[in-house]
Design a protein around this motif. Structure first.
Motif, PDB file in Angstrom:
ATOM      1  N   TYR A  82       0.828  -1.209   0.000  1.00  0.00           N
ATOM      2  CA  TYR A  82       0.000   0.000   0.000  1.00  0.00           C
ATOM      3  C   TYR A  82       0.862   1.259   0.000  1.00  0.00           C
ATOM      4  O   TYR A  82       0.564   2.242  -0.693  1.00  0.00           O
ATOM      5  N   LEU A  83       1.955   1.248   0.772  1.00  0.00           N
ATOM      6  CA  LEU A  83       2.827   2.423   0.814  1.00  0.00           C
ATOM      7  C   LEU A  83       3.479   2.671  -0.548  1.00  0.00           C
ATOM      8  O   LEU A  83       3.656   3.822  -0.962  1.00  0.00           O
ATOM      9  N   ALA A  84       3.818   1.589  -1.250  1.00  0.00           N
ATOM     10  CA  ALA A  84       4.472   1.742  -2.553  1.00  0.00           C
ATOM     11  C   ALA A  84       3.528   2.344  -3.591  1.00  0.00           C
ATOM     12  O   ALA A  84       3.985   3.007  -4.532  1.00  0.00           O
ATOM     13  N   ARG A  85       2.229   2.149  -3.422  1.00  0.00           N
ATOM     14  CA  ARG A  85       1.274   2.681  -4.402  1.00  0.00           C
ATOM     15  C   ARG A  85       1.122   4.195  -4.292  1.00  0.00           C
ATOM     16  O   ARG A  85       0.751   4.867  -5.261  1.00  0.00           O
ATOM     17  N   GLU A  86       1.394   4.755  -3.111  1.00  0.00           N
ATOM     18  CA  GLU A  86       1.285   6.201  -2.878  1.00  0.00           C
ATOM     19  C   GLU A  86      -0.075   6.736  -3.338  1.00  0.00           C
ATOM     20  O   GLU A  86      -0.171   7.772  -4.008  1.00  0.00           O
ATOM     21  N   ASP A  87      -1.120   6.048  -2.938  1.00  0.00           N
ATOM     22  CA  ASP A  87      -2.493   6.442  -3.237  1.00  0.00           C
ATOM     23  C   ASP A  87      -3.095   7.005  -1.950  1.00  0.00           C
ATOM     24  O   ASP A  87      -3.242   6.282  -0.956  1.00  0.00           O
ATOM     25  N   ARG A 120      -7.666   5.181   4.115  1.00  0.00           N
ATOM     26  CA  ARG A 120      -8.508   4.065   4.586  1.00  0.00           C
ATOM     27  C   ARG A 120      -7.696   3.125   5.472  1.00  0.00           C
ATOM     28  O   ARG A 120      -8.207   2.598   6.462  1.00  0.00           O
ATOM     29  N   LEU A 121      -6.437   2.941   5.138  1.00  0.00           N
ATOM     30  CA  LEU A 121      -5.576   2.097   5.961  1.00  0.00           C
ATOM     31  C   LEU A 121      -5.380   2.729   7.340  1.00  0.00           C
ATOM     32  O   LEU A 121      -5.421   2.037   8.372  1.00  0.00           O
ATOM     33  N   ALA A 122      -5.171   4.039   7.379  1.00  0.00           N
ATOM     34  CA  ALA A 122      -5.015   4.725   8.664  1.00  0.00           C
ATOM     35  C   ALA A 122      -6.284   4.600   9.511  1.00  0.00           C
ATOM     36  O   ALA A 122      -6.215   4.409  10.733  1.00  0.00           O
TER      37      ALA A 122
END
Length: 244
Positions: free
Chosen positions: A192-197, A203-205
């Motif tokens: 998810y971090l690599a996608r930088e979306d 939503r993850l936070a």
């Protein structure tokens, strides 16, 4: 000197003319009945000073108990409810039976994995898991948690909310279940971090905050801090105040 009636024998005072004749009759009849009831109570107390008042006081209680019993009997009568309510009750009983037999199925975990992968079935699978937080063993949860995390972070809005609720409930169930969910989140966070979306990271936070995964949330916010994308940097500003 003519005869004059005493005060007790005098005619009752005239009632307002606004009352029709039949209502005047009912008013007078009620007055007579009240006087008769008071006289009867006095006589009972005069005959037996110990039991008279007890009998008089017991009557309202018996009547109240009768009304309560009649009300309870009516509410316990299936025909007292409309057909829509009875249909919902029957459907609820059928749903409970289906849930029970599904959990007993030999391929229970595989069926759920297949449902979570299907766009038409995943919301039903998520609602099943959310409403029955004891359905999965820790081994089954470890198998399905990554797919549920992905739906809670990157799914459509309907699935996203239910998936997050499911993970939060399992994380609060047992320490072992909490560890399984937290490990599943840690394994997919780098992707998810690599996608930088910014949508996915926000939503993850939210998931990490609701589940109480403080360590993972700190790691996420550290990656968002001073990011070149102002929307991602804003995630750090919005969630950092929730970290002690």
């Amino acid at each position: 000197m003519g005869w004059a009636p005493s005060r007790s024998q005098s005619a009752p005072a005239a009632l307002p003319r606004a009352f029709p004749a039949d209502e005047l009759f009912l008013i007078r009849a009620c007055a007579v009945l009240r006087r008769s009831a008071r006289t009867s109570r006095r006589r009972r107390r005069g005959r037996d000073g110990r039991h008279g008042p007890a009998v008089a006081e017991a009557v309202p209680r018996r009547r109240g108990a009768c009304r309560e019993n009649c009300y309870s009997a009516a509410m316990n009568d299936a025909n007292a409810f409309p057909s829509q309510w009875r249909a919902m009750r029957e459907a609820d009983a059928a749903l409970l039976a289906c849930r029970f037999h599904l959990k007993k199925h030999a391929d229970f975990a595989r069926i759920l994995a297949q449902a979570l992968a299907s766009a038409s079935e995943r919301n039903l699978a998520l609602r099943f898991l959310r409403d029955d937080a004891g359905a999965l063993s820790d081994a089954q949860l470890a198998e399905l948690a990554p797919a549920i995390v992905d739906l809670a972070v990157d799914g459509n809005l309907d699935d996203l909310i239910v998936a997050r609720q499911t993970l939060v409930r399992y994380a609060a169930r047992f320490t072992s279940s909490r560890d399984v969910v937290e490990d599943a989140v840690a394994r997919v966070m780098d992707g998810y971090l690599a996608r930088e979306d910014d949508f996915v990271l926000r939503r993850l936070a939210e998931l990490l905050l609701d589940a109480g995964f403080a360590h993972a949330l700190r790691r996420l916010l550290a990656a968002c801090k001073d990011h070149a994308d102002p929307d991602i940097a804003e995630i750090h500003d919005d969630f950092s105040r929730h970290i002690a």
